[in-house]
Design a protein around this motif. Structure first.
Motif: not given
Lengths: 140, 64
Positions: A77-80, A82, A135-136, A139-140, B28-29, B31, B37-38
């Motif tokens: 997904x987009x956050x992962x 990034x 990084x993980x 964004x936790x 996680x996204x 959150x 944060x994102x």
């Protein structure tokens, strides 16, 4: 709603499958790399044809790893994505900057041993791993 | 960028995991978006607005 849930399940399944697929390809690549590294000495007694065949197989599986990694990144997904992008940027930067400095230490004879490419590969791997974990966590 | 996803999620009685599931992203996204944060991509922002039946402007506010 049900369509979206199915999409999520499909997405998670797709990510899981692509991760497993990448693991298989990576395992195959590590195995053939070890075979090419130790085979000539311990298995086929320096037979050139077998060594070339081993290198070609290793190369072919390596291309498979690259393709599997690309597929894996597309399944995230987009956050992962990034997090992965930032980790790759850091790993690439460290590889270029520290790799060249390390090489210069060797060419100017400031270190007594040869600057091996394997040292750089280990550095890239550890940097990428650390950057992904940080990084993980961020964004936790 | 600020957003009121957490409030909307509570109004719809959804957990982060449930919302993530509906949007086909990781928990996680969700959150990270809630905490600011994102910033989500435009397609994801549209998905969120469609899910909560709101406009993007009603959910996301620019901090500038």
């Amino acid at each position: 709603m049900r369509i979206m849930e199915n999409q999520k399940n499909d997405c998670a399944n797709h990510t899981g499958k692509s991760t497993l697929n990448l693991a298989y390809w990576t395992f195959g690549w590590v195995l053939t790399t070890a075979l090419v590294a130790f085979g000539p000495k311990f298995i086929w007694d320096g037979n050139t044809a077998l060594t070339i065949t081993g290198i070609l197989i290793n190369l072919a599986i390596g291309i498979g790893v690259i393709y599997a990694n690309k597929k894996h990144l597309n399944s995230l997904d987009e956050l992962q994505r990034k997090v992965q992008l930032e980790a790759m940027a850091i790993a690439l930067g460290v590889a270029v900057v520290f790799g060249l400095s390390y090489s210069m230490l060797d060419t100017t004879n400031l270190i007594s041993y040869d600057a091996e490419i394997s040292h750089l590969v280990i550095l890239i791997g550890l940097t990428y791993l650390a950057a992904t974990i940080i990084g993980n966590a961020r964004y936790k | 960028m600020k957003n009121n996803i957490k409030i909307l999620r509570a109004q719809h009685d959804l957990t982060q995991a449930q919302l993530a599931s509906k949007l086909a992203v990781s928990r996680q996204t969700i959150n990270a978006i809630e905490k600011g944060k994102f910033d989500p991509s435009l397609p994801l922002a549209f998905k969120i607005s469609k899910l909560f039946n709101k406009t993007i402007e009603e959910i996301f506010k620019n901090e500038e």
